[in-house]
Enzyme design. Structure first.
Site, short mmCIF file in Angstrom:
data_model
loop_
_atom_site.label_atom_id
_atom_site.label_comp_id
_atom_site.label_asym_id
_atom_site.label_seq_id
_atom_site.Cartn_x
_atom_site.Cartn_y
_atom_site.Cartn_z
CG HIS A 198 51.89 57.07 37.79
ND1 HIS A 198 51.37 57.42 39.01
CD2 HIS A 198 50.98 57.48 36.87
CE1 HIS A 198 50.23 58.04 38.85
NE2 HIS A 198 49.97 58.09 37.55
CB CYS A 199 49.49 51.86 36.23
SG CYS A 199 48.40 51.14 35.01
N PRO A 200 48.91 54.75 34.26
CG PRO A 200 49.17 55.26 32.01
CD PRO A 200 49.83 54.56 33.15
#
Ligand SMILES: [Zn+2]
Ligand SMILES: [Zn+2]
Ligand SMILES: [Zn+2]
Length: 340
Positions: free
Chosen positions: A177-179
């Site tokens: 999950h890439c913020p």
């Protein structure tokens, strides 16, 4: 009396070891009382100790992701607008042809980078397909091989699927999950994410080069004190020379205009972003080359993954035609291919 007691014990043991598979709904008689078991018919894995979970802080993670995406979008816009404002007067002062050429390069890089950012950030990362489960006639033999039950979504989860608590859903082939894009990187947007990283790296390199070029034209000439005199230059120690140079550069930096300050900021920020992106891109390309994702690499352990190292993994990932991949070298290893 004794016979009745024995029957009662047998019935209790049978009851304890008789469990229901969530995948096909069949009741299975197990040799042990282990909480985790695999169904011999459909292949689904059941964990009796697992309980349904509810994520109460989902709204907070979504809000955090929206903030990150807004900051990243504003930063990209600032780099674009600030760069055009600070560099273009210098570029157009050289010649109109030079100005138009760099305008076209900037437009192509900006449009392609923003487009891939949008696709990576706002496209669903990979919703797993809906499959039938729960009853014996519907679920065939081995149809749910190694599937587990997602306790958040309350539906089957394949071995390549992971539940993301930030997105609040299961993601197929989840990498991480890439913020910064506020989204998962999964089966649907992984390619867009990698192309976005490559384009951002090229764009920041272009920004750094053009800003350095423009900065050279508008940087005030440094004023040396003792270094300007040859007899003091020869007798000075190395630390003194460095000090004199630093003071001269600092003195000229104090005379910088707003345009000059913006150029310095753009150079520093673009080089910093380049360093981070190079590390991330290299890591991602290594995983793709090995036929893995970041999560599958973690689950396979630090000692190495289960994929086969092959350039064709990269070619397949980027969707190049098979005729091209035939001419690429293959580096065989003992590992079996896991993904792609
Ligand atoms: Zn089953
Ligand atoms: Zn889920
Ligand atoms: Zn996610």
């Amino acid at each position: 009396m004794i016979d009745l007691a024995v029957e009662h014990v047998e019935a209790t043991v049978r009851e304890e070891n008789e469990r229901t598979c969530w995948g096909c709904g069949l009741r299975l008689l197990l040799p042990s009382n282990a909480p985790v078991f695999k169904c011999g018919w459909c292949g689904a894995i059941t964990n009796d100790h697992a309980q349904k979970r509810k994520d109460k802080s989902l709204w907070w993670r979504r809000w955090r992701d929206r903030c990150f995406v807004s900051v990243v979008s504003l930063f990209m816009l600032f780099i674009l607008c600030g760069g055009v404002w600070a560099v273009y007067p210098v570029v157009f002062s050289i010649s109109n042809f030079c100005g138009i050429f760099h305008s076209l390069v900037t437009a192509v890089l900006a449009v392609s980078t923003f487009t891939t950012f949008g696709l990576a950030a706002f496209r669903c990362a990979g919703r797993p397909p809906n499959i039938q489960w729960g009853s014996y006639p519907l679920v065939g033999k081995g149809h749910l091989q190694d599937y587990t039950f997602c306790l958040y979504c309350c539906k089957p989860k394949s071995p390549r699927t992971h539940h993301c608590r930030s997105c609040g859903m299961c993601i197929e082939d989840m990498d991480h999950h890439c913020p910064f894009i506020g989204n998962c990187v999964g089966a649907t947007n992984h390619r867009h994410f990698i192309i976005f990283l490559i384009l951002t790296l090229i764009s920041t390199m272009y920004v750094a080069i053009m800003c350095s070029y423009a900065g050279r034209h508008i940087w005030p000439p440094p004023r040396f004190t003792s270094l300007a005199r040859p007899h003091t230059f020869g007798s000075g120690s190395a630390s003194r020379v460095v000090r004199e140079l630093s003071l001269a550069l600092l003195g000229s930096a104090m005379l910088l205009s707003t345009r000059g300050i913006i150029l310095v900021y753009l150079i520093v920020s673009s080089v910093s972003v380049q360093i981070g992106l190079t590390v991330l891109l290299w890591q991602q390309l290594c995983y793709i080359y090995e036929g893995q994702t970041y999560l599958s690499h973690l689950s396979s352990g630090a000692g190495g993954g289960s994929g086969e190292r092959d350039c064709r993994n990269l070619v397949r990932f980027f969707g190049c035609p098979y005729s091209f991949s035939r001419y690429l070298p293959i580096f065989r290893s003992s590992r079996k291919r896991h993904r792609i």
